[in-house]
Design a protein around this motif. Structure first.
Motif, short mmCIF file in Angstrom:
data_model
loop_
_atom_site.label_atom_id
_atom_site.label_comp_id
_atom_site.label_asym_id
_atom_site.label_seq_id
_atom_site.Cartn_x
_atom_site.Cartn_y
_atom_site.Cartn_z
N UNK A 155 4.56 50.94 28.36
CA UNK A 155 3.62 51.80 27.68
C UNK A 155 2.48 51.02 27.03
N UNK A 156 2.38 49.75 27.32
CA UNK A 156 1.32 48.94 26.74
C UNK A 156 -0.02 49.36 27.35
N UNK A 157 -1.11 49.29 26.57
CA UNK A 157 -2.42 49.65 27.13
C UNK A 157 -2.90 48.70 28.21
N UNK A 158 -2.31 47.50 28.30
CA UNK A 158 -2.63 46.56 29.38
C UNK A 158 -1.41 45.68 29.62
N UNK A 159 -1.20 45.18 30.86
CA UNK A 159 -0.01 44.37 31.14
C UNK A 159 -0.04 43.05 30.37
N UNK B 249 -5.77 39.71 26.01
CA UNK B 249 -6.17 40.93 25.33
C UNK B 249 -6.78 41.84 26.37
N UNK B 250 -7.17 43.02 25.96
CA UNK B 250 -7.71 43.98 26.91
C UNK B 250 -8.92 43.40 27.65
N UNK B 251 -8.89 43.47 28.99
CA UNK B 251 -9.97 43.03 29.87
C UNK B 251 -10.17 41.52 29.90
N UNK B 252 -9.24 40.74 29.36
CA UNK B 252 -9.35 39.28 29.41
C UNK B 252 -8.09 38.74 30.08
N UNK B 253 -8.25 38.17 31.29
CA UNK B 253 -7.11 37.66 32.04
C UNK B 253 -6.56 36.39 31.41
N UNK B 254 -5.26 36.15 31.64
CA UNK B 254 -4.68 34.86 31.30
C UNK B 254 -5.29 33.78 32.18
N UNK C 224 0.15 52.39 23.95
CA UNK C 224 -1.06 53.17 24.04
C UNK C 224 -0.70 54.64 23.76
N UNK C 225 -1.20 55.25 22.68
CA UNK C 225 -0.82 56.64 22.38
C UNK C 225 -1.29 57.62 23.46
N UNK C 226 -2.45 57.36 24.07
CA UNK C 226 -2.94 58.26 25.12
C UNK C 226 -2.01 58.22 26.34
N UNK C 227 -1.54 57.02 26.69
CA UNK C 227 -0.63 56.88 27.82
C UNK C 227 0.72 57.54 27.52
#
Length: 362
Positions: A257-261, A267-272, A230-233
């Motif tokens: 540094x990933x935008x989500x774990x 993917x973002x906002x979608x749990x395994x 994530x460039x912002x992070x």
């Protein structure tokens, strides 16, 4: 300018020039509506010549004064008059309620109250007045030479174009890659509009891949096929090191540094999806390694702790029951199913509520 000056032809020209922008930016609902609007209004001279003559005389906008630059579109006039009276003190949404009777009473009385308001303004010499000078021409609104010099200095130090004429972020300095074609938005938009011609307005669907690709469409920097940063992070981490000076860069960049774990999200906002059998096998293997035999049945519990929010959905409410009757039904259900139990709710310090009543009854 078209609305302020009341120029009908300039209005059609402005909307027409906005069509490629709507298309390339992906605002397809705006594109459909504006495209249909331009088609209908271009035929207005032949279909409704009287209306075309009024619009040509500047009557497609609303004016509250005789100034040349005082035209307003209908939506802005509604916001400045009707919506202002609705939301200000004494308005419909200011504590009076929104029932059907109150809405009807407020709407029917609005013309009379407007006359009273006008009479009171004239009596107190506070009626609406205007001047020949536009407020944007006052000294407070005019930009001086120092502001222009600051802008020029910023653009010289961080030009929006890189050495190879690629687009570049003037704040972060990130250079666009060859796939980002936002500078060609006009040709992209015109191509989308050409594909629309002859298609049904209700059945034709747009493809997101056809719109212009901007710097904002790339949310992360790919460093590997299965990893991203994530460039912002990353910028925030570097900013912490630069400001404090107490932390080492190696220590700060040692964290993810990933935008989500990736271990928790596909993917973002979608749990395994949970793999419960695998978790159960892992627990069983851990117990065997520790020399403990896994229990074959659920042990008996002498005291239960229940979630009050979940308990509320277990007992159906009967029409006409009082609060005490509902509390007794919840208490009977809890005692019958769990025996000795403690029902836990979230904190409610604002006074007694139905949850507090039920908790006290149980």
């Amino acid at each position: 300018m078209a609305d302020r000056t009341g120029s009908w032809l300039l209005n059609l020209s402005a909307v027409s020039e906005s069509l490629p922008v709507f298309a390339s930016a992906g605002y397809y609902s705006y594109l459909k509506s504006a495209h249909f609007y331009v088609q209908e209004m271009e035929q207005l001279e032949h279909t409704h010549p009287d209306m075309f003559q009024k619009f040509s005389n500047g009557l497609h906008v609303i004016r509250r004064s005789d100034q040349y630059w005082a035209g307003l579109s209908s939506d802005l006039a509604i916001e400045q008059t009707l919506m202002r009276s609705l939301k200000s003190s004494g308005g419909l949404t200011w504590g009076s309620g929104m029932t059907e009777e109150q809405r009807s009473l407020w709407t029917m009385s609005a013309p009379n109250t407007a006359e009273y308001n006008k009479a009171m303004q004239e009596l107190n010499d506070l009626s609406y007045t205007t001047s020949d000078q536009h407020k944007d021409l006052t000294k407070a609104r005019m930009r001086d030479a120092s502001d222009l010099q600051k802008l020029k200095t910023k653009l010289l130090s961080c030009s929006p174009s890189s050495e190879d004429s690629s687009l570049r972020n003037v704040v972060g300095g990130v250079v666009a890659n060859p796939h980002e074609n936002v500078l060609e938005y006009e040709s992209i938009g015109k191509k989308i509009i050409e594909n629309m011609i002859g298609q049904s307005a209700f059945r034709y669907s747009f493809k997101r891949k056809n719109k212009a690709i901007t710097l904002g469409d790339v949310s992360a920097i790919k460093v590997a096929p299965d990893q991203s940063i994530d460039p912002a992070l990353l910028f925030q981490r570097l900013l912490v090191v630069a400001k404090t000076g107490e932390l080492s860069l190696e220590y700060v960049l040692g964290y993810e540094l990933s935008p989500f774990p990736p271990a928790l999200f596909e993917i973002r906002n979608v749990f395994h999806k949970p793999d419960k059998p695998q978790l159960a096998h892992a627990i069983s293997d851990h117990l065997k390694e520790a020399g403990v035999d896994p229990p074959q049945s659920t042990p008996q519990t002498e005291h239960y702790v229940l979630d009050g929010g979940s308990l509320l959905h277990q007992v159906p409410w009967k029409k006409g029951d009082s609060y005490s009757a509902m509390a007794e039904s919840y208490a009977d259900f809890t005692i019958r199913k769990y025996g000795v139990a403690t029902v836990v709710f979230d904190g409610y310090n604002g006074g007694l509520s139905i949850k507090a009543t039920l908790t006290k009854g149980v």
